[in-house]
Write a protein that holds these residues in place. Structure first.
Motif, PDB file in Angstrom:
ATOM      1  N   ILE A  21      22.823 -51.401   2.000  1.00  0.00           N
ATOM      2  CA  ILE A  21      23.415 -50.081   1.828  1.00  0.00           C
ATOM      3  C   ILE A  21      23.437 -49.137   3.059  1.00  0.00           C
ATOM      4  O   ILE A  21      22.216 -49.122   3.644  1.00  0.00           O
ATOM      5  N   MET A  22      23.962 -48.270   3.308  1.00  0.00           N
ATOM      6  CA  MET A  22      23.778 -47.125   4.922  1.00  0.00           C
ATOM      7  C   MET A  22      24.254 -46.162   3.304  1.00  0.00           C
ATOM      8  O   MET A  22      24.896 -46.204   2.577  1.00  0.00           O
ATOM      9  N   GLY A  23      22.621 -45.129   3.090  1.00  0.00           N
ATOM     10  CA  GLY A  23      22.966 -44.373   2.698  1.00  0.00           C
ATOM     11  C   GLY A  23      24.178 -42.985   2.463  1.00  0.00           C
ATOM     12  O   GLY A  23      24.426 -41.716   2.147  1.00  0.00           O
ATOM     13  N   HIS A  24      25.455 -43.338   3.193  1.00  0.00           N
ATOM     14  CA  HIS A  24      26.157 -42.344   3.728  1.00  0.00           C
ATOM     15  C   HIS A  24      26.590 -41.438   2.466  1.00  0.00           C
ATOM     16  O   HIS A  24      26.819 -40.323   2.424  1.00  0.00           O
ATOM     17  N   PRO A  25      27.330 -42.669   1.283  1.00  0.00           N
ATOM     18  CA  PRO A  25      28.010 -41.641  -0.343  1.00  0.00           C
ATOM     19  C   PRO A  25      26.921 -40.917  -0.675  1.00  0.00           C
ATOM     20  O   PRO A  25      27.552 -39.798  -1.566  1.00  0.00           O
ATOM     21  N   GLY A  26      25.402 -40.579  -0.480  1.00  0.00           N
ATOM     22  CA  GLY A  26      24.481 -40.460  -0.908  1.00  0.00           C
ATOM     23  C   GLY A  26      24.451 -41.007  -2.126  1.00  0.00           C
ATOM     24  O   GLY A  26      24.667 -41.909  -3.100  1.00  0.00           O
ATOM     25  N   ASP A  27      23.234 -39.738  -3.091  1.00  0.00           N
ATOM     26  CA  ASP A  27      22.179 -40.481  -4.275  1.00  0.00           C
ATOM     27  C   ASP A  27      23.334 -40.833  -5.179  1.00  0.00           C
ATOM     28  O   ASP A  27      23.265 -41.509  -6.334  1.00  0.00           O
ATOM     29  N   GLU A  28      23.694 -39.868  -5.615  1.00  0.00           N
ATOM     30  CA  GLU A  28      25.111 -39.549  -6.788  1.00  0.00           C
ATOM     31  C   GLU A  28      26.079 -40.468  -6.576  1.00  0.00           C
ATOM     32  O   GLU A  28      26.033 -41.444  -8.386  1.00  0.00           O
ATOM     33  N   LEU A  29      26.148 -41.126  -6.073  1.00  0.00           N
ATOM     34  CA  LEU A  29      27.730 -42.062  -5.820  1.00  0.00           C
ATOM     35  C   LEU A  29      26.532 -43.929  -6.437  1.00  0.00           C
ATOM     36  O   LEU A  29      26.666 -44.355  -7.016  1.00  0.00           O
ATOM     37  N   TYR A  30      25.493 -43.964  -5.148  1.00  0.00           N
ATOM     38  CA  TYR A  30      24.833 -45.150  -5.231  1.00  0.00           C
ATOM     39  C   TYR A  30      23.778 -45.239  -6.176  1.00  0.00           C
ATOM     40  O   TYR A  30      23.944 -46.442  -6.642  1.00  0.00           O
ATOM     41  N   ALA A  31      23.336 -44.168  -6.887  1.00  0.00           N
ATOM     42  CA  ALA A  31      22.038 -44.218  -7.305  1.00  0.00           C
ATOM     43  C   ALA A  31      22.726 -45.077  -9.099  1.00  0.00           C
ATOM     44  O   ALA A  31      21.907 -46.323  -9.286  1.00  0.00           O
ATOM     45  N   PRO A  32      23.554 -44.903  -9.748  1.00  0.00           N
ATOM     46  CA  PRO A  32      23.897 -45.726 -11.169  1.00  0.00           C
ATOM     47  C   PRO A  32      24.761 -46.979 -10.541  1.00  0.00           C
ATOM     48  O   PRO A  32      24.152 -48.008 -11.386  1.00  0.00           O
ATOM     49  N   LEU A  33      24.630 -47.646  -9.460  1.00  0.00           N
ATOM     50  CA  LEU A  33      25.660 -48.805  -8.521  1.00  0.00           C
ATOM     51  C   LEU A  33      23.866 -49.676  -8.431  1.00  0.00           C
ATOM     52  O   LEU A  33      23.906 -50.670  -9.323  1.00  0.00           O
TER      53      LEU A  33
END
Length: 319
Positions: free
Chosen positions: A84-96
């Motif tokens: 993945i690319m991290g543009h959405p940030g940790d807050e959105l991606y970490a749970p996924l």
């Protein structure tokens, strides 16, 4: 390990795989047809070929919300790994990412770092391949001050993506260095429409340069926008010797701009390597339980002085 040795080791590893070992990998590539996305995809495809991987490439048009949607859709197909690319940030991606890891799916990131997510899931194979956006921004600003002889009180324009939590750190780094050196910064946020289609940026660029004729330097914090800038300059009949242009990511159009004198300085994060080693990371972690690697691919600059050396590689979609 040197990159050439790494490639050799990867190819040798591929010879040990059999059909039943073939892995499926999801890969987020950005936008169809833009230079950065093409090169990073070429790297991912090369790794998939070397490692006999079933690669599925998804595109988001650089919209963070679409990246998240792509992840959810791909997660439902239960691939072996996800890049993945991290543009959405940790807050959105970490749970996924946590959902994926619980299902035995290896996830890793390229291009834009997810530091908190990597700290949490590094032992499960979550790594990073790319440049540090904040440090890349600082390096660009310092190099620009040196190359263009910028002085206290002069002005630069930065067209960037501060609104994105991690991706925006590159613009943040540039702004901090310039302001620390007494250089005025005019910042413009890249709209979602221009982020998707940089050719739409002509009116914004025109409005800025007409209002600020004394600006010494304009920096495009966006690969496809950098490639588009020479055409903007030509359309507006701007003097390339009075307004310096800097940007990021190499492409055939950017090379032409450098050779023609419309683009003066380009930072290169080497996306081919990002794509290749992103897929390689997922395979290494899924098959051999390697933890996440942190690999910095950035730091170099292209100018008229060195562009001829790397031009053939750019034309072949490697640089």
């Amino acid at each position: 390990m040197k990159f050439k040795s790494l490639i050799l080791a990867t190819v040798l590893l591929a010879t040990t795989l059999v059909a039943k070992d073939r892995l499926s990998i999801y890969f987020e590539a950005g936008a169809v047809g833009d230079s950065f996305s093409t090169v990073i995809s070429n790297g991912a495809k090369a790794a998939a070929k070397d490692l006999d991987v079933d690669l599925k490439i998804y595109y988001s048009d650089w919209e963070p919300s679409k990246m998240v949607e792509n992840f959810k859709n791909a997660l439902a197909t239960k691939p072996d790994g996800m890049v993945i690319m991290g543009h959405p940030g940790d807050e959105l991606y970490a749970p996924l990412v946590e959902q994926a890891v619980k299902q035995g799916i290896v996830v890793t990131s390229v291009d834009t770092e997810l530091l908190k997510t990597r700290e949490e899931f590094a032992s499960k194979g979550f790594g990073y391949v790319g440049s540090n956006n904040y440090e890349s921004g600082k390096s660009m600003a310092n190099e620009a001050i040196r190359v263009f002889g910028l002085k206290k009180g002069e002005s630069v324009m930065i067209w960037g993506l501060l609104s994105q939590p991690i991706r925006g750190l590159r613009a943040k780094g540039m702004i901090e260095v310039f302001e620390t050196n007494g250089i005025k910064v005019d910042y413009i946020e890249i709209s979602p429409e221009i982020n998707k289609d940089p050719s739409l940026g002509l009116s914004v660029f025109s409005a800025y340069v007409l209002k600020h004729p004394k600006t010494r330097l304009a920096i495009m914090d966006h690969g496809a926008l950098t490639a588009q800038t020479p055409q903007f300059m030509k359309n507006l009949n701007l003097d390339k010797d009075k307004l310096n242009i800097a940007g990021f990511s190499l492409s055939p159009a950017t090379v032409a701009g450098i050779k023609d004198g419309y683009i003066d300085l380009v930072g290169d994060a080497q996306p081919f390597v990002q794509g290749y080693l992103g897929v390689w990371q997922a395979v290494m972690s899924k098959k051999y339980a390697f933890s996440g690697f942190n690999i910095d691919t950035g730091g170099g600059f292209a100018t008229k002085d060195n562009i001829k050396t790397i031009e053939p590689l750019i034309k072949n979609g490697i640089r």
